[in-house]
Design a protein around this motif. Structure first.
Motif, PDB file in Angstrom:
ATOM      1  N   MET A  21      43.170  37.641  52.385  1.00  0.00           N
ATOM      2  CA  MET A  21      41.959  37.116  52.865  1.00  0.00           C
ATOM      3  C   MET A  21      41.509  35.884  51.779  1.00  0.00           C
ATOM      4  O   MET A  21      41.004  34.917  52.247  1.00  0.00           O
ATOM      5  CB  MET A  21      40.767  37.982  52.511  1.00  0.00           C
ATOM      6  CG  MET A  21      40.802  39.280  53.874  1.00  0.00           C
ATOM      7  SD  MET A  21      40.221  38.484  55.406  1.00  0.00           S
ATOM      8  CE  MET A  21      38.752  37.336  55.306  1.00  0.00           C
ATOM      9  N   ASP A  22      41.804  36.252  50.646  1.00  0.00           N
ATOM     10  CA  ASP A  22      41.654  35.149  49.782  1.00  0.00           C
ATOM     11  C   ASP A  22      42.376  33.761  49.995  1.00  0.00           C
ATOM     12  O   ASP A  22      41.899  32.837  50.057  1.00  0.00           O
ATOM     13  CB  ASP A  22      42.291  35.333  48.218  1.00  0.00           C
ATOM     14  CG  ASP A  22      41.980  34.512  47.289  1.00  0.00           C
ATOM     15  OD1 ASP A  22      42.604  33.529  46.861  1.00  0.00           O
ATOM     16  OD2 ASP A  22      40.939  34.664  46.539  1.00  0.00           O
ATOM     17  N   GLU A  23      43.577  33.902  50.404  1.00  0.00           N
ATOM     18  CA  GLU A  23      44.647  32.508  50.671  1.00  0.00           C
ATOM     19  C   GLU A  23      43.979  32.020  52.158  1.00  0.00           C
ATOM     20  O   GLU A  23      43.806  30.898  51.994  1.00  0.00           O
ATOM     21  CB  GLU A  23      45.958  33.103  51.166  1.00  0.00           C
ATOM     22  CG  GLU A  23      46.892  31.935  51.425  1.00  0.00           C
ATOM     23  CD  GLU A  23      48.109  32.380  51.740  1.00  0.00           C
ATOM     24  OE1 GLU A  23      49.070  31.421  52.300  1.00  0.00           O
ATOM     25  OE2 GLU A  23      48.476  33.477  51.339  1.00  0.00           O
ATOM     26  N   THR A  24      43.438  32.920  52.966  1.00  0.00           N
ATOM     27  CA  THR A  24      43.153  32.513  54.243  1.00  0.00           C
ATOM     28  C   THR A  24      41.868  31.687  53.983  1.00  0.00           C
ATOM     29  O   THR A  24      41.499  30.458  54.497  1.00  0.00           O
ATOM     30  CB  THR A  24      42.764  33.389  55.053  1.00  0.00           C
ATOM     31  OG1 THR A  24      43.947  34.345  55.527  1.00  0.00           O
ATOM     32  CG2 THR A  24      42.085  32.978  56.423  1.00  0.00           C
ATOM     33  N   LEU A  25      40.712  32.265  53.298  1.00  0.00           N
ATOM     34  CA  LEU A  25      39.452  31.672  53.048  1.00  0.00           C
ATOM     35  C   LEU A  25      39.639  30.097  52.291  1.00  0.00           C
ATOM     36  O   LEU A  25      38.791  29.213  52.359  1.00  0.00           O
ATOM     37  CB  LEU A  25      38.488  32.444  52.558  1.00  0.00           C
ATOM     38  CG  LEU A  25      38.300  33.683  53.450  1.00  0.00           C
ATOM     39  CD1 LEU A  25      37.301  34.794  52.746  1.00  0.00           C
ATOM     40  CD2 LEU A  25      37.380  33.326  54.892  1.00  0.00           C
ATOM     41  N   ARG A  26      40.444  30.206  51.417  1.00  0.00           N
ATOM     42  CA  ARG A  26      40.731  29.059  50.554  1.00  0.00           C
ATOM     43  C   ARG A  26      41.273  27.637  51.421  1.00  0.00           C
ATOM     44  O   ARG A  26      40.926  26.952  51.033  1.00  0.00           O
ATOM     45  CB  ARG A  26      41.454  29.108  49.391  1.00  0.00           C
ATOM     46  CG  ARG A  26      40.782  30.160  48.252  1.00  0.00           C
ATOM     47  CD  ARG A  26      41.737  30.457  47.020  1.00  0.00           C
ATOM     48  NE  ARG A  26      41.194  31.486  46.144  1.00  0.00           N
ATOM     49  CZ  ARG A  26      40.083  31.216  45.334  1.00  0.00           C
ATOM     50  NH1 ARG A  26      39.655  29.766  45.098  1.00  0.00           N
ATOM     51  NH2 ARG A  26      39.761  32.285  44.564  1.00  0.00           N
ATOM     52  N   VAL A  27      42.150  28.207  52.186  1.00  0.00           N
ATOM     53  CA  VAL A  27      43.039  26.946  52.745  1.00  0.00           C
ATOM     54  C   VAL A  27      42.320  26.417  54.181  1.00  0.00           C
ATOM     55  O   VAL A  27      42.310  25.430  54.388  1.00  0.00           O
ATOM     56  CB  VAL A  27      44.388  27.678  53.543  1.00  0.00           C
ATOM     57  CG1 VAL A  27      45.076  26.772  54.306  1.00  0.00           C
ATOM     58  CG2 VAL A  27      45.373  28.038  52.081  1.00  0.00           C
TER      59      VAL A  27
END
Length: 213
Positions: free
Chosen positions: A62-68
């Protein structure tokens, strides 16, 4: 009505409210980027992909998805249908209308609006309700000023357009368009049994494969 019946009905009402709160909490935690609060709404042994299990893996994804993908988001919860499989397990459909501030490769941004629904599985463990699984099904995602008429309504900036499987859960969509009306009075199916409205509408259909990012 026996005392056990009263207790069961009160438990059902409390469970309905707790499950509805799950969907609302998910939206708030997601939009405020509190990833710990978000992943703690899911079962501890939540499965991520084919070979990863646990909230830590989910948090990483989730962290990667929301940042990218997004600078900011807002999720607006709508219709919510919940049906119990037993006192500790339930399924549900939740409508969601979302807004996304989406960066582009050129350094700008587009304001992408989305209509979708979630197909949910809920489970009560140790007295608390959790998401066991959320399957997102998308109708469209498109720049605010570009209505997504036609096919392939998922239209993120800098990505190929694709279908979002919004209608794939329910065979009625394809049947409706495949069976034009006639002059004869149509037959009407019997009403769905209690707690089987969603199962009746799905009519044994398999979960679609969804492109989530």
């Amino acid at each position: 009505m026996s005392q056990s019946d009263v207790v069961a009905r009160v438990d059902r009402l409390e469970s309905l409210d707790a499950i509805r709160q799950l969907a609302a909490k998910y939206s708030l935690a997601l939009d405020m980027r509190d990833i710990d609060a978000l992943v703690n709404l899911f079962a501890e042994d939540i499965r991520i992909g084919r070979d990863k299990v646990g909230r830590a893996h989910f948090k990483q994804w989730m962290d990667e998805t929301l940042r990218v993908q997004f600078t900011g988001t807002a999720h607006h919860i709508g219709n919510h249908i919940i049906e119990f499989e037993d006192p500790d397990r339930a399924v549900g459909v939740v409508y969601s209308k979302n807004e996304h501030e989406t960066p582009t490769e050129q350094g700008g941004c587009e304001w992408v609006i989305m209509q979708m629904l979630y197909w949910d599985h809920y489970e009560r463990m140790n007295g608390r309700w959790y998401f066991r699984r959320r399957l997102p099904c998308y109708w469209y995602a498109s720049d605010l000023n570009k209505p997504p008429c036609g096919e392939n309504k998922m239209r993120w900036p800098d990505r190929d357009e694709y279908e979002g499987a919004f209608h794939s859960l329910f065979p009625s969509w394809q049947r409706f368009w495949a069976e034009p009306p006639s002059e004869h009075l149509p037959s009407v199916a019997a009403p769905a049994p209690l707690e089987k409205f969603l199962a009746t509408m799905r009519d044994g259909s398999l979960d679609p494969s969804i492109k989530t990012r």
